[in-house]
Design a protein around this motif. Structure first.
Motif, short mmCIF file in Angstrom:
data_model
loop_
_atom_site.label_atom_id
_atom_site.label_comp_id
_atom_site.label_asym_id
_atom_site.label_seq_id
_atom_site.Cartn_x
_atom_site.Cartn_y
_atom_site.Cartn_z
N ARG A 130 30.24 36.08 82.33
CA ARG A 130 29.49 35.39 83.37
C ARG A 130 29.00 34.01 82.93
N VAL A 131 29.37 33.60 81.74
CA VAL A 131 28.94 32.30 81.21
C VAL A 131 30.13 31.34 81.25
N LEU A 132 29.91 30.19 81.90
CA LEU A 132 30.98 29.23 82.15
C LEU A 132 30.62 27.85 81.63
N GLY A 133 31.60 26.99 81.60
CA GLY A 133 31.36 25.60 81.24
C GLY A 133 30.60 24.87 82.34
N ALA A 134 30.24 23.65 82.07
CA ALA A 134 29.49 22.83 83.03
C ALA A 134 30.25 22.73 84.34
N GLY A 135 29.51 22.77 85.44
CA GLY A 135 30.12 22.63 86.75
C GLY A 135 30.94 23.83 87.18
N GLY A 136 30.77 24.96 86.50
CA GLY A 136 31.50 26.17 86.87
C GLY A 136 32.89 26.27 86.31
N ARG A 137 33.22 25.40 85.35
CA ARG A 137 34.56 25.39 84.76
C ARG A 137 34.75 26.59 83.82
N LEU A 138 35.87 27.28 83.98
CA LEU A 138 36.20 28.36 83.06
C LEU A 138 36.74 27.72 81.79
N SER A 139 36.06 27.96 80.68
CA SER A 139 36.45 27.29 79.43
C SER A 139 37.42 28.11 78.60
N LEU A 140 37.60 29.38 78.94
CA LEU A 140 38.57 30.21 78.22
C LEU A 140 39.92 30.04 78.92
N ALA A 141 40.93 29.71 78.15
CA ALA A 141 42.23 29.36 78.71
C ALA A 141 42.90 30.54 79.41
N GLN A 142 43.46 30.24 80.58
CA GLN A 142 44.25 31.23 81.30
C GLN A 142 45.47 31.56 80.46
N GLN B 280 38.21 37.51 81.26
CA GLN B 280 37.09 36.88 81.96
C GLN B 280 37.41 36.75 83.45
N ARG B 281 38.59 36.25 83.76
CA ARG B 281 38.97 36.07 85.15
C ARG B 281 39.02 37.41 85.89
N ALA B 282 39.57 38.43 85.27
CA ALA B 282 39.65 39.76 85.90
C ALA B 282 38.26 40.33 86.14
N ARG B 283 37.37 40.20 85.16
CA ARG B 283 36.01 40.72 85.32
C ARG B 283 35.27 39.99 86.44
N LEU B 284 35.40 38.67 86.48
CA LEU B 284 34.72 37.90 87.52
C LEU B 284 35.25 38.28 88.91
N ARG B 285 36.55 38.38 89.04
CA ARG B 285 37.13 38.77 90.34
C ARG B 285 36.67 40.16 90.74
N ALA B 286 36.59 41.07 89.79
CA ALA B 286 36.14 42.44 90.08
C ALA B 286 34.70 42.46 90.58
N GLU B 287 33.92 41.45 90.21
CA GLU B 287 32.53 41.35 90.65
C GLU B 287 32.39 40.53 91.93
N GLY B 288 33.51 40.11 92.50
CA GLY B 288 33.48 39.36 93.74
C GLY B 288 33.30 37.86 93.59
N VAL B 289 33.46 37.37 92.37
CA VAL B 289 33.34 35.92 92.13
C VAL B 289 34.69 35.28 92.42
N SER B 290 34.69 34.30 93.31
CA SER B 290 35.95 33.64 93.67
C SER B 290 36.21 32.47 92.72
N LEU B 291 37.47 32.35 92.31
CA LEU B 291 37.90 31.30 91.39
C LEU B 291 38.86 30.38 92.14
#
Length: 117
Positions: A67-79, A87-98
């Protein structure tokens, strides 16, 4: 002259505990930036230290590091990396849109209540 090293180690542990205490309060479906997390934990401008510390968490941690991201909501861990994909899978599972490797902080950003007001 081991006292200074002991004191330094104790301060480092205190900083980690302050970080973990705030990190553990971030609710599902909400995110925060490294810098905001550092500030809320009383660590000042220690965003990079927060990132390094979170990268050292054990694989089986229950803390919501994702749940911790770079400035401005940027995902800092590379896809395409294990941690980035997790990270992306966990966020999506919690309803966070990317979108475009970012999270809308105005929609998903965590703002704990201000106790001074």
């Amino acid at each position: 002259m081991s006292a200074p090293a002991d004191v330094t180690q104790e301060r480092a542990e205190d900083r980690r505990m302050a970080l973990y205490l705030v990190l553990g309060q971030i609710p599902s479906g909400k995110v925060i930036s490294y810098g905001e997390l550092a500030d809320l934990a009383g660590l000042g401008r220690a965003a990079r230290w927060v990132g390094r510390t979170l990268s050292q968490l054990p694989a089986d941690t229950r803390l919501p590091w994702h749940r911790v991201l770079g400035a401005g909501g940027r995902l800092s861990l590379a896809q395409g990396t294990p941690s980035g994909d997790e990270q992306r899978a966990r966020l999506r599972a919690e309803g966070v849109s990317l979108r475009n490797n970012r999270v809308d902080m105005s929609r998903h950003g965590w703002r704990p209540m201000d106790h001074n007001s």
